[in-house]
Write a protein that holds these residues in place. Structure first.
Motif, short mmCIF file in Angstrom:
data_model
loop_
_atom_site.label_atom_id
_atom_site.label_comp_id
_atom_site.label_asym_id
_atom_site.label_seq_id
_atom_site.Cartn_x
_atom_site.Cartn_y
_atom_site.Cartn_z
N LEU A 99 27.93 40.49 46.89
CA LEU A 99 27.84 41.77 46.17
C LEU A 99 27.10 41.47 44.88
N ARG A 100 25.99 42.15 44.69
CA ARG A 100 25.13 41.89 43.52
C ARG A 100 25.13 43.11 42.61
N ILE A 101 25.35 42.85 41.35
CA ILE A 101 25.30 43.93 40.35
C ILE A 101 24.25 43.53 39.32
N GLN A 102 23.21 44.32 39.25
CA GLN A 102 22.13 44.04 38.30
C GLN A 102 22.37 44.78 36.99
N GLN A 103 21.92 44.18 35.90
CA GLN A 103 21.98 44.81 34.58
C GLN A 103 23.38 45.37 34.32
N TYR A 111 42.06 41.83 56.13
CA TYR A 111 42.68 40.74 55.38
C TYR A 111 41.92 40.61 54.06
N PHE A 112 42.69 40.61 52.98
CA PHE A 112 42.06 40.64 51.67
C PHE A 112 41.95 39.26 51.03
N GLY A 113 40.88 39.11 50.25
CA GLY A 113 40.72 37.94 49.42
C GLY A 113 41.46 38.12 48.10
N PRO A 114 41.45 37.08 47.27
CA PRO A 114 42.20 37.13 46.00
C PRO A 114 41.50 37.97 44.93
N GLY A 115 40.25 38.31 45.16
CA GLY A 115 39.53 39.14 44.19
C GLY A 115 38.73 38.33 43.19
N THR A 116 37.71 38.97 42.65
CA THR A 116 36.94 38.42 41.52
C THR A 116 37.08 39.39 40.37
N ARG A 117 37.52 38.85 39.24
CA ARG A 117 37.68 39.69 38.05
C ARG A 117 36.43 39.55 37.20
N LEU A 118 35.67 40.64 37.12
CA LEU A 118 34.43 40.65 36.34
C LEU A 118 34.69 41.26 34.97
N THR A 119 34.29 40.55 33.96
CA THR A 119 34.38 41.05 32.59
C THR A 119 32.99 41.09 32.00
N VAL A 120 32.60 42.26 31.52
CA VAL A 120 31.29 42.41 30.90
C VAL A 120 31.49 42.55 29.39
N THR A 121 30.86 41.64 28.65
CA THR A 121 31.04 41.66 27.20
C THR A 121 29.81 42.25 26.51
N ASP A 174 31.33 48.22 34.39
CA ASP A 174 31.42 47.45 35.63
C ASP A 174 32.59 46.48 35.60
N SER A 175 33.20 46.31 34.45
CA SER A 175 34.35 45.41 34.34
C SER A 175 35.46 45.91 35.26
N ALA A 176 35.87 45.07 36.18
CA ALA A 176 36.85 45.48 37.19
C ALA A 176 37.21 44.27 38.04
N ALA A 177 38.18 44.49 38.92
CA ALA A 177 38.47 43.49 39.95
C ALA A 177 37.77 43.93 41.23
N TYR A 178 37.05 43.01 41.84
CA TYR A 178 36.32 43.30 43.07
C TYR A 178 36.97 42.53 44.20
N PHE A 179 37.42 43.27 45.21
CA PHE A 179 38.10 42.66 46.34
C PHE A 179 37.24 42.74 47.60
N CYS A 180 37.32 41.69 48.35
CA CYS A 180 36.66 41.63 49.64
C CYS A 180 37.74 41.56 50.71
N HIS A 195 36.92 34.41 38.44
CA HIS A 195 36.68 35.11 37.17
C HIS A 195 35.21 34.93 36.81
N LEU A 196 34.62 36.02 36.34
CA LEU A 196 33.20 35.98 35.99
C LEU A 196 33.00 36.79 34.71
N VAL A 197 32.38 36.17 33.74
CA VAL A 197 32.07 36.85 32.49
C VAL A 197 30.56 36.97 32.36
N ARG A 198 30.10 38.17 32.12
CA ARG A 198 28.67 38.42 31.96
C ARG A 198 28.45 39.28 30.72
N ARG A 199 27.31 39.04 30.09
CA ARG A 199 26.91 39.91 28.97
C ARG A 199 26.20 41.12 29.54
N ARG A 200 26.23 42.19 28.80
CA ARG A 200 25.52 43.40 29.22
C ARG A 200 24.05 43.09 29.53
N GLY A 201 23.58 43.60 30.64
CA GLY A 201 22.19 43.38 31.03
C GLY A 201 21.99 42.22 31.99
#
Lengths: 109, 113
Positions: free
Chosen positions: B77-81, B103-113, B86-92, B10-16
């Motif tokens: 995987l890098r997401i700038q700004q 074969y899939f990983g468990p995913g990263t859930r990105l939340t942008v506040t 962009d809030s979503a689940a990202y699977f590798c 899980h990853l929480v980021r502010r806009r920008g």
């Protein structure tokens, strides 16, 4: 362009009843089709692929090129089959997968 | 074999801000794929990489997104700004070679506040 359509977002059946999860695709060449399953709190995993022609956990799927379909079937559903099911397609490159939006299957006791 | 690993879960980021998502493929796998799942949607392909090479990035947004898979270490995987969209689940996923089972990983859930 590749496209996969799963018309049912939700599907509910009773234990012991037959179940069919629908999948239609569009692709100009000869695709490879897959079914992936995601059980609660687990990662996505391959259930079956059409080229292997295997039956996994009682599920089968036949590729119908005339109807461009790859429906997933099981004659007698079990409660442990409750999960999210995704149909996916891979083209000539054999790499990128195009997924449908998924069908949430619930098998009631 | 521990399977495909992704961190953070899980990853929480502010806009920008910038978001960095990591993916360690299964042992012996040199092919990595990234998919994004927006709420209420299926997984959408983003990019396919082999060691040190981007093979197919046709699903990557043109701006702010980049991916790498160095000779040593995980794929990033890098997401700038970041923006709210962009809030979503990202699977590798990884495979030993092209066309093999992914074969899939468990995913990263990105939340942008």
């Amino acid at each position: 362009a590749q496209r996969v359509t799963q018309p049912e977002k939700l599907l509910s059946v009773f234990k012991g009843a037959p179940v069919e999860l629908k999948c239609n695709y569009s692709y100009s060449g000869s695709p490879e089709l897959f079914w992936y399953v995601q059980y609660s709190r687990q990662r996505l995993q391959l259930l079956l692929r059409h080229i292997s022609r295997e039956s996994i956990k009682g599920f089968t799927a036949d590729l119908n090129k005339g109807e461009t379909s790859f429906h997933l079937k099981k004659p007698f559903a079990q409660e442990e089959d409750s999960a999210m099911y995704y149909c996916a397609l891979s083209g000539l490159s054999g790499s990128r997968l195009t997924f449908g939006e998924g069908t949430q299957l619930t098998v009631n006791p | 074999n521990a399977g495909v690993m992704q961190n953070p879960r899980h990853l929480v980021r502010r806009r920008g801000q910038e978001a960095r998502l990591r993916c360690s493929p299964m042992k012996g796998h040199s092919h990595v794929y990234w998919y994004r799942q927006l709420p209420e949607e299926g997984l959408k392909f983003m990019v396919y990489l082999q060691k040190e090479n981007i093979i197919d990035e046709s699903g990557m947004p043109k701006e702010r997104f980049s991916a790498e898979f160095p000779k040593e270490g995980p794929s990033i995987l890098r997401i700038q700004q970041v923006v709210r969209g962009d809030s979503a689940a990202y699977f590798c996923a990884s495979s030993p070679s092209a066309g093999d089972e992914q074969y899939f990983g468990p995913g990263t859930r990105l939340t942008v506040t």
